[in-house]
Scaffold this active site. Structure first.
Site, mmCIF file in Angstrom:
data_model
loop_
_atom_site.group_PDB
_atom_site.id
_atom_site.type_symbol
_atom_site.label_atom_id
_atom_site.label_comp_id
_atom_site.label_asym_id
_atom_site.label_seq_id
_atom_site.Cartn_x
_atom_site.Cartn_y
_atom_site.Cartn_z
ATOM 1 N N ASP A 158 -4.937 -0.320 -6.387
ATOM 2 C CA ASP A 158 -5.337 -0.907 -5.111
ATOM 3 C C ASP A 158 -6.793 -1.389 -5.129
ATOM 4 O O ASP A 158 -7.715 -0.642 -4.803
ATOM 5 C CB ASP A 158 -5.102 0.140 -4.015
ATOM 6 N N TYR B 176 -1.681 -0.391 9.042
ATOM 7 C CA TYR B 176 -2.721 -1.319 9.455
ATOM 8 C C TYR B 176 -2.769 -1.370 10.985
ATOM 9 O O TYR B 176 -1.845 -0.930 11.657
ATOM 10 C CB TYR B 176 -2.433 -2.725 8.935
ATOM 11 N N GLN C 116 -1.316 3.054 -5.457
ATOM 12 C CA GLN C 116 -2.682 3.463 -5.098
ATOM 13 C C GLN C 116 -3.684 3.262 -6.240
ATOM 14 O O GLN C 116 -4.806 2.830 -6.011
ATOM 15 C CB GLN C 116 -2.706 4.931 -4.660
ATOM 16 N N ARG D 284 0.853 -1.202 0.000
ATOM 17 C CA ARG D 284 0.000 0.000 0.000
ATOM 18 C C ARG D 284 0.884 1.247 0.000
ATOM 19 O O ARG D 284 0.856 2.056 0.917
ATOM 20 C CB ARG D 284 -0.986 -0.077 1.145
ATOM 21 N N SER E 22 -8.832 -1.121 -1.834
ATOM 22 C CA SER E 22 -9.456 0.180 -1.567
ATOM 23 C C SER E 22 -10.668 0.409 -2.462
ATOM 24 O O SER E 22 -11.723 0.829 -1.978
ATOM 25 C CB SER E 22 -8.453 1.322 -1.791
HETATM 26 P P1 NAD Z 1 -8.837 -3.042 6.871
HETATM 27 O O1 NAD Z 1 -9.952 -3.447 5.951
HETATM 28 O O2 NAD Z 1 -7.683 -3.946 7.056
HETATM 29 O O3 NAD Z 1 -9.472 -2.726 8.312
HETATM 30 C C1 NAD Z 1 -10.577 -1.854 8.466
HETATM 31 C C2 NAD Z 1 -10.369 -0.988 9.685
HETATM 32 O O4 NAD Z 1 -10.590 -1.737 10.878
HETATM 33 C C3 NAD Z 1 -8.989 -0.390 9.802
HETATM 34 O O5 NAD Z 1 -9.090 1.024 9.790
HETATM 35 C C4 NAD Z 1 -8.483 -0.915 11.138
HETATM 36 O O6 NAD Z 1 -7.675 0.014 11.826
HETATM 37 C C5 NAD Z 1 -9.776 -1.172 11.884
HETATM 38 N N1 NAD Z 1 -9.683 -2.066 13.045
HETATM 39 C C6 NAD Z 1 -8.933 -3.186 13.215
HETATM 40 N N2 NAD Z 1 -9.136 -3.713 14.446
HETATM 41 C C7 NAD Z 1 -10.063 -2.921 15.064
HETATM 42 C C8 NAD Z 1 -10.692 -2.954 16.337
HETATM 43 N N3 NAD Z 1 -10.408 -3.894 17.235
HETATM 44 N N4 NAD Z 1 -11.572 -1.965 16.624
HETATM 45 C C9 NAD Z 1 -11.850 -0.990 15.719
HETATM 46 N N5 NAD Z 1 -11.298 -0.914 14.508
HETATM 47 C C10 NAD Z 1 -10.399 -1.871 14.170
HETATM 48 O O7 NAD Z 1 -8.251 -1.626 6.480
HETATM 49 P P2 NAD Z 1 -8.298 -0.792 5.129
HETATM 50 O O8 NAD Z 1 -9.596 -0.136 4.996
HETATM 51 O O9 NAD Z 1 -7.886 -1.668 4.020
HETATM 52 O O10 NAD Z 1 -7.173 0.328 5.378
HETATM 53 C C11 NAD Z 1 -6.380 0.394 6.530
HETATM 54 C C12 NAD Z 1 -5.510 1.629 6.494
HETATM 55 O O11 NAD Z 1 -4.639 1.633 5.369
HETATM 56 C C13 NAD Z 1 -6.289 2.917 6.390
HETATM 57 O O12 NAD Z 1 -5.646 3.899 7.163
HETATM 58 C C14 NAD Z 1 -6.178 3.311 4.980
HETATM 59 O O13 NAD Z 1 -6.331 4.700 4.782
HETATM 60 C C15 NAD Z 1 -4.751 2.865 4.707
HETATM 61 N N6 NAD Z 1 -4.569 2.704 3.275
HETATM 62 C C16 NAD Z 1 -3.445 3.228 2.711
HETATM 63 C C17 NAD Z 1 -3.271 3.141 1.345
HETATM 64 C C18 NAD Z 1 -2.063 3.706 0.673
HETATM 65 O O14 NAD Z 1 -1.929 3.579 -0.488
HETATM 66 N N7 NAD Z 1 -1.173 4.322 1.383
HETATM 67 C C19 NAD Z 1 -4.217 2.506 0.568
HETATM 68 C C20 NAD Z 1 -5.340 1.973 1.191
HETATM 69 C C21 NAD Z 1 -5.498 2.067 2.545
#
Ligand code: NAD
Length: 380
Positions: free
Chosen positions: A132, A228, A129, A124, A135
């Site tokens: 992805d 994550y 991006q 990520r 996302s």
């Molecule tokens: P995910 O589907 O793995 O998880 C969903 C959410 O659940 C996450 O925000 C995680 O912190 C949360 N979570 C886990 N355990 C939890 C708990 N016990 N209680 C409450 N919440 C909990 O995550 P995602 O949507 O794929 O993305 C995770 C992070 O990665 C985000 O910050 C997103 O912005 C970031 N991201 C970055 C890029 C990049 O290119 N840099 C791309 C996509 C996502």
């Protein structure tokens, strides 16, 4: 000779998406790539064969011939054993493979000497991006989840002032504010609900607030590697549960999206918390596929416990197939820029960080270490 890319019809039950949409096919064919699409591949997502033909694709009815003639096969879901059987050694297959849950299929691709890229393994990083799929598809899932929640809720979501009285806005709670959760929050806010969001990553607070929702604060920072979440300690879990329990009891609609990559989803809503909710309340558990964030979730089903409706929908992006496919196709178009040279021939060097991370199977070997270890332990 130009590279031939094949787009088969998805065969997984309930899968309505298609890997490439006509708009992307047109750009690929114009750039010199030969695209073959299985007849009917886009029908369930709203893309008829005629649009693919107009975009320059060759329509093929025989699946075996389609697989057997391709240099690259683009799919939404990883290939079934039958599909692997139709594919020549050395063919590149790109899809969401869910390797840890499909070890037998990974082993089949290894034995068939295919080259498999698993899109969910993309790092990520900023450069990845546009590729992805996690996302793009989570965006569709979060939106659909909120619509399901609103549909099941016996209340209006917005505040209404009418001649028949004033209606108070419904309260929506979103647990897990990653990509899907933030989309659910934005959708609930646009529908006029009072929205609260919660995530173990403190960084999510700013994003939740920027969407007009309240962020439930817990004095824990559980941000792990790569943005994550890491797993919480037992004491942290207790504190989290107490805070979440209070918010849960007060919510009309709860959307849960909490996930930890490669692990079972954390249980955030226990049985007794459901009992404390008002009858008529709704939980939509987006983590149903990986065990569920609610203890009572039944994957793929809708159950009612103590008057609370708990929905555990599976493959939500497939319920928004037109746009989910459009976004998926754009992700694949971007990924293809790494696999093809400017002259539209196949690259032979997979040392690029993105290709190396997403390469699952190559030349008779499972190159993704965690998957290879699971297979070695007897998983397949
Ligand atoms: P995910 O589907 O793995 O998880 C969903 C959410 O659940 C996450 O925000 C995680 O912190 C949360 N979570 C886990 N355990 C939890 C708990 N016990 N209680 C409450 N919440 C909990 O995550 P995602 O949507 O794929 O993305 C995770 C992070 O990665 C985000 O910050 C997103 O912005 C970031 N991201 C970055 C890029 C990049 O290119 N840099 C791309 C996509 C996502």
């Amino acid at each position: 000779m130009s590279v031939r890319v094949a787009v088969p019809t998805e065969v997984t039950p309930g899968e309505k998406r298609v890997a490439l949409v006509p708009e992307v096919v047109q750009r690929l064919t114009k750039s010199g790539v030969e695209v073959a699409v299985e007849a009917g591949a886009g029908t369930s997502s709203g893309y008829p064969d005629a649009l693919y033909a107009k975009a320059g694709a060759q329509l093929v009815s025989d699946h075996a011939a389609l697989y057997g003639s391709a240099a690259i096969v683009l799919k939404v879901q990883g290939p079934t054993p039958e599909e692997v059987g139709w594919t020549k050694p050395g063919t590149i297959v790109v899809a969401v493979m869910n390797p840890s849950r499909n070890l037998d299929r990974v082993a089949k691709m290894r034995d068939a000497k295919l080259t498999a890229f698993a899109l969910e393994l993309l790092p990520r990083i900023t450069r990845a991006q546009s590729m992805d799929v996690l996302s793009s598809q989570a965006t569709a899932a979060g939106y659909r989840a909120m619509l399901i929640g609103a549909g099941l809720c016996p209340k209006f979501l917005p505040m209404l002032t009418t001649a028949a009285g004033t209606i108070r806005p419904a309260k929506v709670l979103v647990l897990g504010a990653g990509v899907a959760g933030l989309m659910a929050i934005a959708t609930a806010h646009r529908m006029g609900a009072l929205v609260e969001g919660y995530d173990v990553r403190r960084a999510a607070g700013e994003q939740v607030r920027s969407l007009g929702a309240k962020f439930l604060e817990l004095q824990i920072n559980a941000e792990g590697a790569g943005g994550y979440a890491r797993e919480l300690t037992d004491e942290e879990k207790k504190q989290e549960q107490a805070m979440v329990a209070k918010a849960v009891a007060d919510a009309d609609v709860i959307i849960t999206t909490a996930a930890i990559p490669g692990r079972k989803a954390p249980v955030l809503v226990r049985r007794e918390m459901v009992s404390a909710m008002r009858p008529g309340s709704v939980i939509v558990d987006l983590a149903a596929e990986t065990g569920g964030n609610c203890e009572l979730t039944k994957p793929g089903e809708q159950v009612v416990v103590d008057g609370v409706t708990i929905a555990g929908p599976l493959n939500l992006p497939s319920q928004l197939p037109f746009n989910a496919s459009q976004m998926f196709a754009k992700n694949l178009e971007s990924f293809l820029t790494l696999l093809l040279t400017k002259e539209r021939t196949l690259v032979t060097d997979y040392s690029d960080e993105i290709l190396a991370a997403s390469l699952l199977v190559f030349n008779g070997t499972v190159t993704h270490k965690p998957t290879a270890e699971l297979i070695a332990k007897g998983g397949a």
